[in-house]
Design a protein around this motif. Structure first.
Motif, mmCIF file in Angstrom:
data_model
loop_
_atom_site.group_PDB
_atom_site.id
_atom_site.type_symbol
_atom_site.label_atom_id
_atom_site.label_comp_id
_atom_site.label_asym_id
_atom_site.label_seq_id
_atom_site.Cartn_x
_atom_site.Cartn_y
_atom_site.Cartn_z
ATOM 1 N N LEU A 72 0.832 -1.210 0.000
ATOM 2 C CA LEU A 72 0.000 0.000 0.000
ATOM 3 C C LEU A 72 0.869 1.263 0.000
ATOM 4 O O LEU A 72 0.524 2.254 -0.655
ATOM 5 C CB LEU A 72 -0.957 -0.016 1.189
ATOM 6 N N THR A 73 1.990 1.212 0.692
ATOM 7 C CA THR A 73 2.906 2.354 0.697
ATOM 8 C C THR A 73 3.478 2.585 -0.700
ATOM 9 O O THR A 73 3.556 3.730 -1.164
ATOM 10 C CB THR A 73 4.051 2.125 1.701
ATOM 11 N N ALA A 74 3.849 1.498 -1.380
ATOM 12 C CA ALA A 74 4.401 1.621 -2.732
ATOM 13 C C ALA A 74 3.369 2.207 -3.689
ATOM 14 O O ALA A 74 3.698 3.074 -4.518
ATOM 15 C CB ALA A 74 4.877 0.260 -3.225
ATOM 16 N N ILE A 75 2.121 1.764 -3.575
ATOM 17 C CA ILE A 75 1.056 2.313 -4.432
ATOM 18 C C ILE A 75 0.933 3.812 -4.216
ATOM 19 O O ILE A 75 0.899 4.595 -5.174
ATOM 20 C CB ILE A 75 -0.285 1.596 -4.161
ATOM 21 N N MET A 76 0.877 4.222 -2.963
ATOM 22 C CA MET A 76 0.711 5.643 -2.666
ATOM 23 C C MET A 76 1.919 6.444 -3.139
ATOM 24 O O MET A 76 1.765 7.540 -3.697
ATOM 25 C CB MET A 76 0.493 5.837 -1.157
ATOM 26 N N LEU A 77 3.112 5.925 -2.929
ATOM 27 C CA LEU A 77 4.319 6.634 -3.363
ATOM 28 C C LEU A 77 4.383 6.778 -4.881
ATOM 29 O O LEU A 77 4.732 7.844 -5.394
ATOM 30 C CB LEU A 77 5.571 5.919 -2.857
ATOM 31 N N VAL A 78 4.050 5.712 -5.606
ATOM 32 C CA VAL A 78 4.078 5.771 -7.064
ATOM 33 C C VAL A 78 3.095 6.819 -7.574
ATOM 34 O O VAL A 78 3.429 7.640 -8.439
ATOM 35 C CB VAL A 78 3.789 4.383 -7.677
ATOM 36 N N VAL A 79 1.883 6.807 -7.031
ATOM 37 C CA VAL A 79 0.869 7.772 -7.465
ATOM 38 C C VAL A 79 1.308 9.191 -7.120
ATOM 39 O O VAL A 79 1.244 10.102 -7.960
ATOM 40 C CB VAL A 79 -0.506 7.447 -6.839
ATOM 41 N N TYR A 80 1.782 9.410 -5.902
ATOM 42 C CA TYR A 80 2.157 10.755 -5.479
ATOM 43 C C TYR A 80 3.374 11.266 -6.246
ATOM 44 O O TYR A 80 3.387 12.410 -6.710
ATOM 45 C CB TYR A 80 2.423 10.781 -3.973
ATOM 46 N N VAL A 81 4.395 10.426 -6.369
ATOM 47 C CA VAL A 81 5.592 10.840 -7.101
ATOM 48 C C VAL A 81 5.244 11.074 -8.569
ATOM 49 O O VAL A 81 5.738 12.017 -9.196
ATOM 50 C CB VAL A 81 6.736 9.814 -6.928
ATOM 51 N N PHE B 187 2.404 12.133 -9.714
ATOM 52 C CA PHE B 187 1.729 13.430 -9.763
ATOM 53 C C PHE B 187 2.745 14.568 -9.670
ATOM 54 O O PHE B 187 2.662 15.545 -10.409
ATOM 55 C CB PHE B 187 0.699 13.538 -8.634
ATOM 56 N N MET B 188 3.717 14.428 -8.786
ATOM 57 C CA MET B 188 4.737 15.466 -8.655
ATOM 58 C C MET B 188 5.572 15.587 -9.933
ATOM 59 O O MET B 188 5.957 16.694 -10.326
ATOM 60 C CB MET B 188 5.664 15.180 -7.465
ATOM 61 N N LEU B 189 5.834 14.468 -10.583
ATOM 62 C CA LEU B 189 6.563 14.519 -11.854
ATOM 63 C C LEU B 189 5.742 15.229 -12.934
ATOM 64 O O LEU B 189 6.288 15.989 -13.733
ATOM 65 C CB LEU B 189 6.962 13.118 -12.304
ATOM 66 N N VAL B 190 4.446 14.973 -12.946
ATOM 67 C CA VAL B 190 3.583 15.674 -13.902
ATOM 68 C C VAL B 190 3.585 17.168 -13.592
ATOM 69 O O VAL B 190 3.668 18.002 -14.500
ATOM 70 C CB VAL B 190 2.143 15.102 -13.883
ATOM 71 N N VAL B 191 3.512 17.513 -12.319
ATOM 72 C CA VAL B 191 3.558 18.929 -11.932
ATOM 73 C C VAL B 191 4.873 19.552 -12.385
ATOM 74 O O VAL B 191 4.901 20.683 -12.893
ATOM 75 C CB VAL B 191 3.378 19.091 -10.394
ATOM 76 N N TYR C 170 7.081 18.419 -14.786
ATOM 77 C CA TYR C 170 7.490 18.304 -16.186
ATOM 78 C C TYR C 170 6.375 18.501 -17.210
ATOM 79 O O TYR C 170 6.659 18.571 -18.408
ATOM 80 C CB TYR C 170 8.140 16.932 -16.429
ATOM 81 N N ASN C 171 5.131 18.545 -16.788
ATOM 82 C CA ASN C 171 4.043 18.704 -17.749
ATOM 83 C C ASN C 171 2.942 19.597 -17.181
ATOM 84 O O ASN C 171 1.779 19.207 -17.131
ATOM 85 C CB ASN C 171 3.491 17.333 -18.148
ATOM 86 N N LYS C 172 3.320 20.796 -16.769
ATOM 87 C CA LYS C 172 2.366 21.739 -16.190
ATOM 88 C C LYS C 172 1.257 22.084 -17.178
ATOM 89 O O LYS C 172 0.121 22.335 -16.783
ATOM 90 C CB LYS C 172 3.068 23.022 -15.750
ATOM 91 N N GLU C 173 1.599 22.097 -18.463
ATOM 92 C CA GLU C 173 0.615 22.465 -19.474
ATOM 93 C C GLU C 173 -0.587 21.521 -19.435
ATOM 94 O O GLU C 173 -1.729 21.946 -19.576
ATOM 95 C CB GLU C 173 1.246 22.441 -20.881
ATOM 96 N N PHE C 174 -0.320 20.230 -19.253
ATOM 97 C CA PHE C 174 -1.417 19.266 -19.164
ATOM 98 C C PHE C 174 -2.315 19.573 -17.967
ATOM 99 O O PHE C 174 -3.540 19.543 -18.068
ATOM 100 C CB PHE C 174 -0.874 17.840 -19.046
ATOM 101 N N LEU C 175 -1.702 19.845 -16.819
ATOM 102 C CA LEU C 175 -2.489 20.127 -15.620
ATOM 103 C C LEU C 175 -3.283 21.425 -15.734
ATOM 104 O O LEU C 175 -4.293 21.588 -15.056
ATOM 105 C CB LEU C 175 -1.581 20.179 -14.388
ATOM 106 N N MET C 176 -2.831 22.330 -16.579
ATOM 107 C CA MET C 176 -3.527 23.613 -16.735
ATOM 108 C C MET C 176 -4.624 23.560 -17.793
ATOM 109 O O MET C 176 -5.397 24.492 -17.920
ATOM 110 C CB MET C 176 -2.523 24.718 -17.074
ATOM 111 N N THR C 177 -4.702 22.449 -18.556
ATOM 112 C CA THR C 177 -5.763 22.353 -19.561
ATOM 113 C C THR C 177 -7.092 22.081 -18.888
ATOM 114 O O THR C 177 -7.167 21.485 -17.809
ATOM 115 C CB THR C 177 -5.470 21.250 -20.595
ATOM 116 N N SER C 178 -8.140 22.501 -19.538
ATOM 117 C CA SER C 178 -9.486 22.390 -18.982
ATOM 118 C C SER C 178 -9.934 20.935 -18.936
ATOM 119 O O SER C 178 -9.753 20.170 -19.881
ATOM 120 C CB SER C 178 -10.469 23.210 -19.804
ATOM 121 N N PHE C 179 -10.550 20.572 -17.839
ATOM 122 C CA PHE C 179 -11.075 19.218 -17.633
ATOM 123 C C PHE C 179 -12.441 19.059 -18.279
ATOM 124 O O PHE C 179 -12.755 18.037 -18.861
ATOM 125 C CB PHE C 179 -11.136 18.934 -16.123
#
Length: 110
Positions: free
Chosen positions: A29-38, A40-44, A46-55
């Motif tokens: 469970l720790t590995a799952i949470m770390l993979v998801v969180y890390v 997300f941080m990598l997307v933040v 290296y790919n801010k443009e994706f996060l700023m696009t409209s949902f």
């Protein structure tokens, strides 16, 4: 409780099974949470443009549901841990405790 009793408790198969299952569950469970969180941080980072696009075509961006999803995932993983612990680990704990009581009372001494 003397060292001999402590050693017998640590060598108890039920106790060892409980420790192994709890450790495996916790690390999984720790590995799952770390993979998801890390991730997300990598997307933040290296790919801010994706996060700023409209949902939805409006003002809600992809960053909001993804961030909320991480929070929800943490609650879900806590629920998964509680469910598995209550069904499996508690039973093993009770069985191990019965054997520990026998060991400490001298009934199970060999």
């Amino acid at each position: 409780m003397d060292e001999k009793q402590v050693e017998r408790i640590l060598q108890n198969p039920k106790f060892q099974e409980m420790v192994i299952k709890k450790r495996n569950l916790s690390w999984t469970l720790t590995a799952i949470m770390l993979v998801v969180y890390v991730g997300f941080m990598l997307v933040v980072g290296y790919n801010k443009e994706f996060l700023m696009t409209s949902f939805s075509g409006g003002v809600t961006t992809w960053g909001i549901p993804l961030g909320l999803g991480i929070i929800v995932l943490s609650f879900v993983l806590c629920g998964v841990y509680s469910f598995i612990a209550n069904r499996t680990l508690d039973r093993l704990n009770q069985e191990a405790m019965k054997e520990v009581e026998q060991i400490t009372q001298g009934k199970g001494s060999h």
